[in-house]
Scaffold this active site. Sequence first.
Site, PDB file in Angstrom:
ATOM      1  N   SER A 144      27.032  23.501   3.975  1.00  0.00           N
ATOM      2  CA  SER A 144      26.217  24.625   3.499  1.00  0.00           C
ATOM      3  C   SER A 144      24.731  24.503   3.814  1.00  0.00           C
ATOM      4  O   SER A 144      23.991  25.454   3.610  1.00  0.00           O
ATOM      5  CB  SER A 144      26.389  24.744   1.980  1.00  0.00           C
ATOM      6  OG  SER A 144      26.032  23.524   1.354  1.00  0.00           O
ATOM      7  N   GLY A 173      25.816  22.972  -8.726  1.00  0.00           N
ATOM      8  CA  GLY A 173      25.233  21.832  -9.418  1.00  0.00           C
ATOM      9  C   GLY A 173      23.922  22.154 -10.101  1.00  0.00           C
ATOM     10  O   GLY A 173      23.870  22.427 -11.300  1.00  0.00           O
ATOM     11  N   LYS A 231      32.702  11.912   0.265  1.00  0.00           N
ATOM     12  CA  LYS A 231      32.615  12.251   1.693  1.00  0.00           C
ATOM     13  C   LYS A 231      32.958  11.033   2.556  1.00  0.00           C
ATOM     14  O   LYS A 231      32.179  10.568   3.376  1.00  0.00           O
ATOM     15  CB  LYS A 231      31.243  12.795   2.048  1.00  0.00           C
ATOM     16  CG  LYS A 231      30.975  14.113   1.380  1.00  0.00           C
ATOM     17  CD  LYS A 231      30.002  14.988   2.140  1.00  0.00           C
ATOM     18  CE  LYS A 231      29.804  16.294   1.417  1.00  0.00           C
ATOM     19  NZ  LYS A 231      29.223  16.146   0.071  1.00  0.00           N
ATOM     20  N   ILE A 232      34.166  10.587   2.344  1.00  0.00           N
ATOM     21  CA  ILE A 232      34.631   9.369   3.007  1.00  0.00           C
ATOM     22  C   ILE A 232      34.606   9.570   4.524  1.00  0.00           C
ATOM     23  O   ILE A 232      35.067  10.594   5.028  1.00  0.00           O
ATOM     24  CB  ILE A 232      36.065   9.046   2.551  1.00  0.00           C
ATOM     25  CG1 ILE A 232      36.126   9.022   1.026  1.00  0.00           C
ATOM     26  CG2 ILE A 232      36.533   7.718   3.109  1.00  0.00           C
ATOM     27  CD1 ILE A 232      37.531   8.959   0.504  1.00  0.00           C
TER      28      ILE A 232
HETATM   29  P1  XMP Z   1      23.858  22.149  -5.632  1.00  0.00           P
HETATM   30  O1  XMP Z   1      22.911  21.473  -6.553  1.00  0.00           O
HETATM   31  O2  XMP Z   1      23.256  22.476  -4.320  1.00  0.00           O
HETATM   32  O3  XMP Z   1      24.982  21.030  -5.381  1.00  0.00           O
HETATM   33  O4  XMP Z   1      24.565  23.313  -6.251  1.00  0.00           O
HETATM   34  C1  XMP Z   1      25.980  21.167  -4.418  1.00  0.00           C
HETATM   35  C2  XMP Z   1      26.878  19.983  -4.445  1.00  0.00           C
HETATM   36  O5  XMP Z   1      27.854  20.124  -3.443  1.00  0.00           O
HETATM   37  C3  XMP Z   1      27.639  19.164  -2.414  1.00  0.00           C
HETATM   38  N1  XMP Z   1      27.579  19.938  -1.214  1.00  0.00           N
HETATM   39  C4  XMP Z   1      28.448  19.895  -0.237  1.00  0.00           C
HETATM   40  N2  XMP Z   1      29.539  19.179  -0.107  1.00  0.00           N
HETATM   41  N3  XMP Z   1      29.957  20.254   1.950  1.00  0.00           N
HETATM   42  C5  XMP Z   1      30.286  19.364   1.021  1.00  0.00           C
HETATM   43  O6  XMP Z   1      31.302  18.675   1.176  1.00  0.00           O
HETATM   44  C6  XMP Z   1      28.886  20.997   1.845  1.00  0.00           C
HETATM   45  O7  XMP Z   1      28.597  21.834   2.680  1.00  0.00           O
HETATM   46  C7  XMP Z   1      28.089  20.804   0.705  1.00  0.00           C
HETATM   47  N4  XMP Z   1      26.974  21.412   0.304  1.00  0.00           N
HETATM   48  C8  XMP Z   1      26.692  20.848  -0.900  1.00  0.00           C
HETATM   49  C9  XMP Z   1      26.340  18.458  -2.686  1.00  0.00           C
HETATM   50  O8  XMP Z   1      26.419  17.119  -2.324  1.00  0.00           O
HETATM   51  C10 XMP Z   1      26.208  18.648  -4.166  1.00  0.00           C
HETATM   52  O9  XMP Z   1      26.938  17.663  -4.858  1.00  0.00           O
END
Ligand code: XMP
Length: 217
Positions: free
Chosen positions: A115, A190, A62-63
């Site tokens: 999200s 994840g 997430k630069i």
């Molecule tokens: P989980 O454990 O919630 O992990 O399934 C989700 C992974 O995705 C990343 N994440 C996001 N990255 N925008 C992003 O760029 C988002 O809205 C977002 N929501 C979750 C989070 O850091 C984790 O690695």
Amino acid sequence: MTQESRLILALDVYGVEKAEDIAKQAEGRVRAIKINWPLVMTSGIGVVQRLSRYAEVLCDLKIADIPNTNRLITQKVNEMGAWGIITHIFTGSDSLKAVKEASGEMKVFGVVAMSHPGASEFMLGFRDRLLALAKEAGLFGIIAPGNNYEVTKELRSRAGTLKIASPGVGAQGGSASDAILSGADYIISGRSIYESDNPSVEMDLINEEIKQAIGLK
Ligand code: XMP
């Protein structure tokens, strides 16, 4: 299955041993393994090469910096042989351009909508402008929520050829099939995988759900 799978495993664990144990189970089951700061901080950026033995690696750093710093970060990730990189877009077109220019063959995804609940306080209100910048910069894809189907549907309708990768599936309440039906090209998940008793079975189940949803489109 690797190339055909639309599943991206978010491997947010500490330490390369734990990561490698789950990465081995992901081999042949995922499109890519997404790594983020928890793993990079504990294992170093060399973990990209290590995990690339099992699947392609997407660096979710997430630069969000000035162009020169963005360039330095992106170059290093590219040198490690990553498949792709995730950058913020809100830092503006010059910062985004620096990532794109330093990305080489890597796929660049830009964050358009997030999200988590706090996304509604700020980021969601700017999604039109963020999407416009992603298009202008010629990115490969955007990140849109896999648990906020209305937003993802709306972005899909305006995203043109940009791919959509959607986190928020599993632990954050989204379902893989609903996210696919909303327009996601890739599902990011994840905790529902790496915290499960049997990560490989969990990945197989999600892949099956994705396959069935694609069949319904
Ligand atoms: P989980 O454990 O919630 O992990 O399934 C989700 C992974 O995705 C990343 N994440 C996001 N990255 N925008 C992003 O760029 C988002 O809205 C977002 N929501 C979750 C989070 O850091 C984790 O690695």
